[in-house]
Design an enzyme around this catalytic site. Structure first.
Site, short mmCIF file in Angstrom:
data_model
loop_
_atom_site.label_atom_id
_atom_site.label_comp_id
_atom_site.label_asym_id
_atom_site.label_seq_id
_atom_site.Cartn_x
_atom_site.Cartn_y
_atom_site.Cartn_z
NE ARG A 142 -10.33 17.38 6.89
CZ ARG A 142 -11.60 17.73 6.70
NH1 ARG A 142 -12.18 18.58 7.53
NH2 ARG A 142 -12.29 17.25 5.69
CD GLU A 174 -19.53 17.39 10.24
OE1 GLU A 174 -18.35 17.20 9.90
OE2 GLU A 174 -20.16 18.40 9.92
CG HIS A 179 -16.73 13.09 2.41
ND1 HIS A 179 -17.93 12.43 2.47
CD2 HIS A 179 -16.80 14.10 3.31
CE1 HIS A 179 -18.71 13.03 3.37
NE2 HIS A 179 -18.04 14.04 3.90
CG HIS A 201 -13.53 15.52 1.48
ND1 HIS A 201 -14.43 16.33 0.83
CD2 HIS A 201 -13.60 15.87 2.80
CE1 HIS A 201 -15.01 17.14 1.70
NE2 HIS A 201 -14.52 16.89 2.90
NE ARG A 211 -15.15 13.11 6.80
CZ ARG A 211 -15.08 14.39 6.60
NH1 ARG A 211 -14.07 14.89 5.95
NH2 ARG A 211 -16.01 15.17 7.04
P1 FAD Z 1 -9.70 27.06 -0.56
O1 FAD Z 1 -10.91 27.55 0.08
O2 FAD Z 1 -9.82 25.85 -1.43
O3 FAD Z 1 -9.10 28.23 -1.43
C1 FAD Z 1 -7.98 28.04 -2.25
C2 FAD Z 1 -7.66 29.33 -2.96
O4 FAD Z 1 -6.37 29.24 -3.55
C3 FAD Z 1 -8.60 29.70 -4.08
O5 FAD Z 1 -8.90 31.06 -3.98
C4 FAD Z 1 -7.79 29.47 -5.35
O6 FAD Z 1 -8.14 30.31 -6.42
C5 FAD Z 1 -6.41 29.80 -4.84
N1 FAD Z 1 -5.30 29.23 -5.59
C6 FAD Z 1 -4.91 27.93 -5.68
N2 FAD Z 1 -3.81 27.82 -6.44
C7 FAD Z 1 -3.49 29.07 -6.83
C8 FAD Z 1 -2.48 29.61 -7.65
N3 FAD Z 1 -1.54 28.85 -8.22
N4 FAD Z 1 -2.47 30.95 -7.89
C9 FAD Z 1 -3.42 31.76 -7.35
N5 FAD Z 1 -4.40 31.30 -6.55
C10 FAD Z 1 -4.43 29.97 -6.31
N6 FAD Z 1 -14.00 21.41 6.10
C11 FAD Z 1 -14.59 21.66 7.29
O7 FAD Z 1 -13.91 21.95 8.27
N7 FAD Z 1 -15.95 21.60 7.39
C12 FAD Z 1 -16.76 21.29 6.34
O8 FAD Z 1 -17.97 21.26 6.47
C13 FAD Z 1 -16.15 21.00 5.10
N8 FAD Z 1 -16.90 20.65 4.02
C14 FAD Z 1 -16.30 20.48 2.81
C15 FAD Z 1 -17.08 20.22 1.69
C16 FAD Z 1 -16.49 20.11 0.45
C17 FAD Z 1 -17.33 19.79 -0.75
C18 FAD Z 1 -15.09 20.27 0.31
C19 FAD Z 1 -14.43 20.17 -1.02
C20 FAD Z 1 -14.31 20.51 1.43
C21 FAD Z 1 -14.90 20.62 2.68
N9 FAD Z 1 -14.13 20.87 3.81
C22 FAD Z 1 -14.75 21.10 5.01
C23 FAD Z 1 -12.70 21.15 3.70
C24 FAD Z 1 -12.50 22.67 3.71
O9 FAD Z 1 -13.57 23.29 3.02
C25 FAD Z 1 -11.21 23.07 3.06
O10 FAD Z 1 -10.16 22.31 3.56
C26 FAD Z 1 -10.91 24.55 3.34
O11 FAD Z 1 -12.03 25.33 2.95
C27 FAD Z 1 -9.69 24.97 2.61
O12 FAD Z 1 -9.57 26.37 2.71
P2 FAD Z 1 -8.32 27.05 2.04
O13 FAD Z 1 -8.45 28.49 2.33
O14 FAD Z 1 -7.11 26.34 2.44
O15 FAD Z 1 -8.52 26.75 0.46
C1 SIN Z 2 -19.03 17.18 5.49
O1 SIN Z 2 -19.89 18.05 5.63
O2 SIN Z 2 -19.23 15.96 5.51
C2 SIN Z 2 -17.63 17.63 5.29
C3 SIN Z 2 -17.04 17.99 6.56
C4 SIN Z 2 -15.55 18.06 6.44
O3 SIN Z 2 -14.99 17.73 5.41
O4 SIN Z 2 -14.93 18.42 7.45
#
Ligand code: FAD
Ligand code: SIN
Length: 552
Positions: free
Chosen positions: A394, A125, A248, A359, A298
């Site tokens: 990032r 990537e 993104h 993103h 990015r």
């Molecule tokens: P999340 O997985 O977003 O979970 C958040 C949680 O918090 C949820 O359960 C929600 O219900 C809960 N929550 C929020 N507010 C409250 C509240 N007030 N009360 C109760 N619960 C609450 N990163 C990579 O490293 N590789 C990738 O390939 C990649 N691809 C991506 C593709 C997309 C489309 C997106 C959007 C992001 C991508 N990212 C990627 C970024 C990465 O997925 C996220 O940064 C990461 O998954 C965040 O994990 P998290 O556990 O912090 O939050």
């Molecule tokens: C992607 O698959 O392009 C997202 C990867 C990331 O957000 O880290």
């Protein structure tokens, strides 16, 4: 409506993405009683949507030094190198534990390669000098999320509470001492019964994910309202580097499909960006902006696309991966291929229209590498935290790595300090939730109107290309809107929409304040009035904190 029930746990985790679930499983394995709150279904969040995968050093050709260096290069002088090194070096063991819990990563054999068939297939990537991204096809996050939710549901020490919206952290000061801040749990709205419940716990972890809904266009799910940053700020935690919002470059541009990401891994497999010319032909343009062309970091790619769209007046640019066969594309990107086909695009034959969208938030609740905020009992992990890994930009696929590693490190830190937290717990009073004279709202238009206005002006004024005048305009508007929302908040019963709006407004203001404070351009923050990176600002984070004297 909104009455009080009290529940006691050892640990409260707000959020059920990779960060929250990873931490919950570790704490529960160590014997703690854990509650995990989710705003909606446990699986809903950004983790589930991750496509590209997890960056991790997996081969002898790669090295920790190279991964550290790529991360530092992307981070543009703001990464905390010690944190980067700890997270990068902890990656392989943490990934092994994830695999042991049942997550499956794609092997070369599964993709039809005839050599090293048992080895993991590693994607490439933007900004990475090596192939080092472990993936499960192009639905990496779905596999991780499903596996961990299942493990948590089965765990006897974990209580999963879906449709429980955390409103605010419960903070207390012993003997009225203002300096002695401590987190004792959180109030949460059960959105099914409409009751506010009080959750008391020795430790609370914010794992609330991103803040994409602050912007008009985002790859994020609807739950991403900056709740972690907003709750943390209201509780007196330090918030850092909120000006660094990652856009993104390649979200599918289609009227009917909103927020669908075309993974950077598609460019990793050779897709190039093109712009449509007046004569109807399509030309590459990334060579004008960066030596890594379509695989540049990015921030560079998103700004280049923004510039090309403005220069040509086009509504999108295009990804061209037509050099790959349909069979290869279906095997490597089954989900993306199917989604494109749904809207009439065959990736093997057609160009894919794409635009940039919000993103990822690089800033967040300031913590050390253990997720510790400095306030006893309060931790943050995953996207809502700012550990110092990402700096000003990032590196792709580093966020799942950070969520995974910091979740584990925070659980270890908690285990070490737990005896002390337990000793002093009785000294603190948990104030009851009070809804005062609140009534049901008869003016819901305030919510929809303000929601739309914030997201629109954040996109127009605090987006990829900023100026001081635009930021000041945004600041003037958000001040008015926040006042209106605060009044509304105290007058009416809380609802999920009102809570979303309140958090979006607070997070928007944090982004604006941090953007105004940084008088230079660096990484993801570009201000045309300060277009250069000031070297004396290397290593200087932007930190904001609520004045606790006025805590209410
Ligand atoms: P999340 O997985 O977003 O979970 C958040 C949680 O918090 C949820 O359960 C929600 O219900 C809960 N929550 C929020 N507010 C409250 C509240 N007030 N009360 C109760 N619960 C609450 N990163 C990579 O490293 N590789 C990738 O390939 C990649 N691809 C991506 C593709 C997309 C489309 C997106 C959007 C992001 C991508 N990212 C990627 C970024 C990465 O997925 C996220 O940064 C990461 O998954 C965040 O994990 P998290 O556990 O912090 O939050
Ligand atoms: C992607 O698959 O392009 C997202 C990867 C990331 O957000 O880290």
């Amino acid at each position: 409506m909104n009455q009080q029930e009290v529940f006691d746990f050892d640990h409260l985790i707000i959020g059920s993405g990779l960060a929250g679930l990873g931490s919950a499983l570790q704490l529960a394995d160590a014997g703690g009683k854990v509650a995990v709150l989710s705003k909606r279904d446990a699986e809903e969040g950004s983790t589930r949507r991750a496509q590209g995968g997890i960056a991790c050093v997996m081969t002898p050709e790669d090295s920790f030094d190279a991964h550290v260096q790529d991360t530092l290069n992307a981070g543009a002088g703001l990464c905390h190198e010690d944190v980067v090194r700890t997270i990068v070096e902890s990656g392989p063991e943490a990934v092994k534990r994830l695999i042991a819990r049942g997550v499956h990563f794609t092997t070369r054999g599964e993709l039809g390669f005839s050599d090293h068939t048992d080895n993991f297939d590693l994607g490439r990537e933007g900004g990475h000098t090596e192939r080092r991204v472990l993936h499960a096809g192009d639905i990496t996050g779905q596999d991780i999320e499903r596996t961990l939710v299942e493990a948590c549901r089965k765990h006897p020490n974990i209580t999963m509470l879906e449709y429980h919206y955390a409103i605010d952290l419960i903070m207390a000061r012993r003997h009225g001492n203002m300096e002695d801040n401590r987190c004792l749990g959180a109030y949460a709205l059960d959105t099914v019964t409409q009751k506010v419940k009080t959750f008391r716990a020795y430790t609370t972890t914010l794992a609330c994910g991103g803040a994409g809904k602050v912007y008009l266009y985002s790859s994020n799910p609807d739950i991403a309202c900056g709740d972690g940053e907003a709750m943390g700020f209201r509780a007196g935690a330090k918030i850092a580097n909120m000006e660094f919002i990652q856009f993104h470059p390649t979200i599918l541009y289609d009227y009917n499909v909103r927020s669908f990401l075309i993974s950077e891994a598609v460019r990793g497999e050779g897709a190039v960006l093109k712009v449509r010319c007046p004569d109807g032909s399509y030309r590459e343009f990334m060579h004008k902006y960066h030596r890594m062309e379509s695989l540049a970091p990015r921030d560079v790619v998103a700004r280049a696309i923004d510039n090309e769209m403005k220069r040509t007046g086009q509504e999108c640019v295009y990804l061209d991966i037509r050099h790959k066969s349909e069979e290869e594309l279906k095997r490597r990107f089954p989900n993306i291929f199917a989604k494109c086909l749904e809207v009439g695009i065959n990736m093997a034959k057609d160009l894919i229209p794409v635009v940039p969208a919000e993103h990822y938030v690089c800033g967040g609740v300031l913590t050390d590498v253990n997720g510790y905020t400095g306030i006893p009992g309060l931790y943050a992990a995953g996207e809502c935290a700012c550990t110092g890994l990402h700096g000003a930009n990032r590196l792709a696929s580093n966020s799942l790595l950070e969520a995974l590693v910091v979740a584990e490190l925070s659980a270890k830190h908690i285990e070490n300090v737990l005896p002390k937290l337990k000793e002093t717990a009785m000294d603190f009073m948990v104030p009851p939730w009070s809804c005062g004279n609140a009534t049901n709202s008869d003016e819901l238009v305030v919510i929809t109107h303000n929601w739309e206005e914030i997201r629109r002006f954040m996109w127009d004024y605090v987006g990829i290309f900023r100026t001081t005048k635009r930021l000041e305009r945004a600041k003037a508007r958000i001040k008015l809107i926040r006042k209106e929302i605060e009044k509304y908040y105290w007058d009416f019963h809380v609802t999920p929409d009102l809570l979303d709006l309140r958090n979006i407004a607070t997070t928007a203001e944090l982004i604006i304040d941090c953007s105004l404070a940084r008088k230079e351009s660096r990484g993801l923050h570009y201000n045309a009035d300060y277009p250069v990176l000031e070297s004396e600002m290397n290593g200087v984070d932007t930190i904001v904190q609520r004045n606790l004297k006025y805590y209410d």
